[in-house]
Design an enzyme around this catalytic site. Structure first.
Site, short mmCIF file in Angstrom:
data_model
loop_
_atom_site.label_atom_id
_atom_site.label_comp_id
_atom_site.label_asym_id
_atom_site.label_seq_id
_atom_site.Cartn_x
_atom_site.Cartn_y
_atom_site.Cartn_z
N CYS A 2 0.85 -1.18 0.00
CA CYS A 2 0.00 0.00 0.00
C CYS A 2 0.89 1.23 0.00
O CYS A 2 2.10 1.15 0.16
CB CYS A 2 -0.89 0.00 1.24
SG CYS A 2 -1.84 -1.54 1.45
N ARG A 27 1.07 1.94 -6.03
CA ARG A 27 1.31 0.95 -4.98
C ARG A 27 0.02 0.29 -4.51
O ARG A 27 0.06 -0.69 -3.76
CB ARG A 27 1.99 1.62 -3.78
CG ARG A 27 3.39 2.10 -4.05
CD ARG A 27 3.97 2.74 -2.81
NE ARG A 27 4.13 1.75 -1.74
CZ ARG A 27 5.27 1.19 -1.41
NH1 ARG A 27 6.36 1.50 -2.06
NH2 ARG A 27 5.35 0.31 -0.43
N TRP A 74 -3.86 -1.66 -1.39
CA TRP A 74 -3.87 -2.88 -2.21
C TRP A 74 -4.17 -4.01 -1.25
O TRP A 74 -3.39 -4.31 -0.35
CB TRP A 74 -2.52 -3.08 -2.88
CG TRP A 74 -2.45 -4.22 -3.84
CD1 TRP A 74 -2.79 -4.23 -5.15
CD2 TRP A 74 -2.01 -5.55 -3.55
NE1 TRP A 74 -2.58 -5.47 -5.71
CE2 TRP A 74 -2.10 -6.30 -4.74
CE3 TRP A 74 -1.53 -6.19 -2.40
CZ2 TRP A 74 -1.74 -7.65 -4.82
CZ3 TRP A 74 -1.18 -7.53 -2.47
CH2 TRP A 74 -1.29 -8.25 -3.67
N ASN A 100 1.31 0.02 6.02
CA ASN A 100 1.75 -0.74 4.86
C ASN A 100 2.49 -1.97 5.36
O ASN A 100 3.42 -1.85 6.16
CB ASN A 100 2.67 0.11 3.97
CG ASN A 100 3.23 -0.67 2.80
OD1 ASN A 100 2.59 -1.57 2.29
ND2 ASN A 100 4.43 -0.31 2.38
N GLY A 101 2.07 -3.16 4.92
CA GLY A 101 2.70 -4.39 5.38
C GLY A 101 1.67 -5.41 5.78
O GLY A 101 0.47 -5.30 5.45
N GLU A 488 10.36 -12.44 -20.24
CA GLU A 488 10.03 -11.07 -19.82
C GLU A 488 8.92 -10.50 -20.69
O GLU A 488 8.00 -9.84 -20.18
CB GLU A 488 11.28 -10.19 -19.87
CG GLU A 488 11.03 -8.70 -19.70
CD GLU A 488 10.38 -8.31 -18.37
OE1 GLU A 488 9.95 -7.15 -18.27
OE2 GLU A 488 10.29 -9.15 -17.46
N LYS A 492 5.21 -9.21 -19.40
CA LYS A 492 4.64 -7.88 -19.68
C LYS A 492 3.24 -8.00 -20.24
O LYS A 492 2.33 -7.26 -19.88
CB LYS A 492 5.53 -7.11 -20.66
CG LYS A 492 6.78 -6.53 -20.08
CD LYS A 492 6.46 -5.40 -19.13
CE LYS A 492 7.26 -5.42 -17.87
NZ LYS A 492 7.51 -6.55 -17.10
N GLU A 495 0.76 -9.07 -17.57
CA GLU A 495 0.55 -8.06 -16.54
C GLU A 495 -0.47 -7.01 -16.95
O GLU A 495 -1.32 -6.61 -16.15
CB GLU A 495 1.88 -7.36 -16.20
CG GLU A 495 2.82 -8.18 -15.36
CD GLU A 495 4.12 -7.43 -15.08
OE1 GLU A 495 4.58 -7.46 -13.93
OE2 GLU A 495 4.67 -6.83 -16.03
N HIS A 511 8.56 -30.86 -27.64
CA HIS A 511 8.46 -31.73 -26.47
C HIS A 511 7.19 -31.45 -25.67
O HIS A 511 7.17 -31.67 -24.45
CB HIS A 511 9.70 -31.57 -25.59
CG HIS A 511 10.96 -32.02 -26.26
ND1 HIS A 511 11.29 -33.34 -26.45
CD2 HIS A 511 11.97 -31.30 -26.82
CE1 HIS A 511 12.45 -33.43 -27.08
NE2 HIS A 511 12.88 -32.19 -27.32
N LYS A 608 3.10 -1.94 -7.44
CA LYS A 608 4.46 -1.68 -7.92
C LYS A 608 5.51 -2.29 -7.02
O LYS A 608 6.40 -2.98 -7.45
CB LYS A 608 4.68 -0.17 -8.04
CG LYS A 608 6.06 0.20 -8.56
CD LYS A 608 6.26 -0.25 -9.99
CE LYS A 608 7.60 0.13 -10.54
NZ LYS A 608 7.83 -0.43 -11.87
#
Length: 613
Positions: A2, A27, A74, A100-101, A488, A492, A495, A511, A608
């Protein structure tokens, strides 16, 4: 994960707090709220949704208080709702807290407080904090000016987990207490005012002078004074740091989205990350780490440990480090590394890569390695972040603030810095020829201009994205470093577009994964390694014969085997190619997300800075 902001000073707190929240919305963004002290009572206003919703709350413009705290959330405990939004207050409305946490023992604390007559309105772990502070505040018979501080300290001693907290009290209307453990928190200093935040960019427009808090620190703030204490409530001193970031770097500068701005900032961020480390005719300069030949000659292996995009940056640089230094390099996910008792000792060098420097799993993995005697080196974009204070050595990317949740310029800066580090190690060890090293240095110095050339191809990428944005499955193929970039690129796309995508080593196609290829599906191929061109082309031909559409990113002169789109990028050394080949993939993900009408900068369920496990 957060964002929190605080203010104490001589101005109205509310506008400053909301301004900070808007800069921290990357965040967390499922709810937001503000608490201020108004005539010795606490006003607490909050709502679901984005920070901008606060402007619609009745009475928000009437707040006059010059001390306050704020939060953008969040969700970790409790679904998004007004009741679960921060700030949270105790039963008596004496204390208000933003956090936050994660409080891991909140159920135990909740049961204890319930048995002592407290009730709870939310499903969050945070609500135990103001009530626990109230519990200790009431037990304290000494009514001096440190009673509030002692109550917060006692509460913190009971908390297990991670936290950055800001607390205000109606009985101490000119005071704020803040504390941190395993979650970021900084204090900015102005003229008779203090700005508190979980991230520097939120308050960078107000000040460039900051105190950086360590784990266990508790701080008592007043308009014209500040007192620092350690976890035992022993007074300590702090140095004021000057952060030379341009506040405008956290704004969009005319771009439609932060992500697009940050993609286009990559020539500059790579150039600044290279900085003065490489100069023609000179050895690589990493004076801040000063690793000896004796130490490097005696290590058995190198671990690169990270999460998400940073982990793929490590994977992209693995081959170069091994090739130049003749040392085995293991790439590990921090959340796996820390729980599987890795085989490391004093002959292991562990490199930890994190944009924010606050990634909880990565920091925990670093602490584990140190406990086993390994040397640790952190790569971060944030000066003074938690991991930089834990590591034995630190080197910095110089990407500037990255606001979009999906990382772009941090990735290319990380791969660049790891590549320069590989050359630095090779020069110390004498493990590569001067010709090879000088060629790599020349190529690295040319990367910013080559990125600029690739960005000129954005319309070509956009046109292909327009053709495939309605698809549900997209696959990425590559070999060697191209495989790392494929992963990567796939990340992206997932996301920010919510399209299911997978990356495979091209040689593994037959395979199993080829069973997923059917008529009309899109496959993206990356081809930048000259010695692997024929092999990868053959694999891509296999998907074409099964009806796949193909989007090829290559630096090589290849024949067009019925490819739907080919993006030709400049040549570079194949081990540096991820820094270039990833750019079209970033643009591809961006334009698909825009075609779908999604919020590019704030994708659902993501934040983030991942400061919780």
């Amino acid at each position: 994960m957060c964002g929190i902001v605080g203010y104490i000073g001589h101005q109205k707190a509310c506008p400053i707090l909301i301004d900070g929240l808007l800069k921290l919305e990357y965040r967390g963004y499922d709810s937001a709220g503000v608490s201020t002290i108004e005539n010795n009572y606490i006003s607490n206003m909050k709502d679901m949704g984005r920070v901008k919703n606060l402007y619609n709350l009745d009475g928000i413009n009437d707040l006059e208080g010059s001390i306050g705290i704020a939060h953008t959330r969040w969700a970790t405990h409790g679904k998004p709702s007004k009741e679960n939004s921060h700030p949270h207050m105790d039963n008596s409305n004496t204390f208000s807290v933003v956090h936050n946490g994660i409080i891991e023992n909140y159920q135990e604390l909740r049961s204890f407080l319930t048995s002592n007559g407290y009730t709870f309105k939310s499903a969050t772990d945070t609500e135990v904090i103001p009530n626990l502070v109230h519990y200790y505040f009431n037990k304290d018979v000494n009514n001096d000016n440190k009673k509030f501080l002692r109550a917060v300290h006692s509460a913190c001693m009971d908390l297990k987990g991670s936290y950055a907290i800001e607390i205000i009290c109606s009985e101490f209307p000119d005071c704020m207490i803040v504390a941190r453990k395993d979650s970021p928190l900084v204090i900015g200093v102005g003229e008779k005012e203090k700005f508190i935040s979980s991230d520097i960019p939120a308050i960078l427009s107000f000040t460039k002078n900051f105190y950086l808090l360590n784990d266990g620190d508790i701080v008592q703030l007043h308009t014209d004074s500040i007192y620092f204490y350690d976890k035992n409530l022993t007074p300590i001193s702090k140095d004021l740091k000057n952060i030379e970031w341009d506040a405008s770097a956290a704004e969009k500068d005319g771009y439609e989205d932060y992500m697009l701005k940050e993609i286009y900032e990559q020539p500059r961020s790579v150039r600044e990350t290279i900085g003065s480390t490489i100069k023609a005719g000179s050895l690589v300069n990493f004076s801040e780490i000063n690793i000896s030949k004796e130490y490097l000659s005696n290590i058995n292996n190198i671990y690169i440990v990270a999460c998400g995009t940073a982990m793929y940056a490590g994977l992209s640089a693995k081959s170069l480090i091994e090739n130049l230094c003749k040392l085995p390099v293991c790439i590990d996910i921090a959340s796996e590394f820390r729980y599987r008792n890795p085989i490391i000792d004093e002959k292991t060098l562990c490199i930890y890569v994190t944009q924010s420097g606050e990634t909880a799993d990565t920091i925990a993995a670093l602490k584990l390695a140190k406990s086993k005697g390994a040397k640790t080196l952190a790569i971060s974009n944030v000066i003074g972040s938690s991991i930089t204070r834990e590591a034995d050595y630190t080197i910095y990317t110089h990407a500037g603030p990255e606001i979009a949740v999906a990382s772009t310029k941090a990735f290319t800066a990380q791969v660049t810095l790891l590549s320069v580090l590989a050359i630095y190690f090779a020069e110390i060890l004498g493990s590569a020829s001067n010709e090879r090293i000088n060629t790599l240095k020349t190529e690295i110095l040319s990367l910013p201009s080559k990125i600029e050339q690739i960005l000129e191809l954005s319309e070509e990428v956009k046109s292909f994205a327009h053709k495939v944005y309605t698809e549900h499955d997209i696959f990425f193929l590559g070999r060697g470093t191209d495989y790392a970039v494929s992963m990567e690129g796939s990340l992206k796309l997932k996301e920010i577009s919510y399209i299911h995508s997978e990356a495979y080593a091209a040689g593994e196609l037959k395979h199993g994964p080829i069973a997923l290829i059917e008529n009309g599906i899109t496959v993206i191929g990356i081809i930048t390694s000259p010695n692997l061109v024929e092999k990868t082309v053959s694999n891509i031909q296999e998907v074409i014969t099964r009806g796949a559409k193909t989007f090829i990113i290559t630096s090589e002169d290849i024949e067009n085997h019925n490819y739907d789109k080919v993006i030709k990028i400049p040549k570079t050394d194949s081990m540096l190619s991820p820094i270039l080949s990833v750019i079209p993939l970033q643009l591809f993900a961006y334009y698909i997300s825009k075609e779908k009408g999604l919020d590019v900068d704030k994708p659902r369920n993501l934040a983030k800075s991942v400061t919780v496990e």
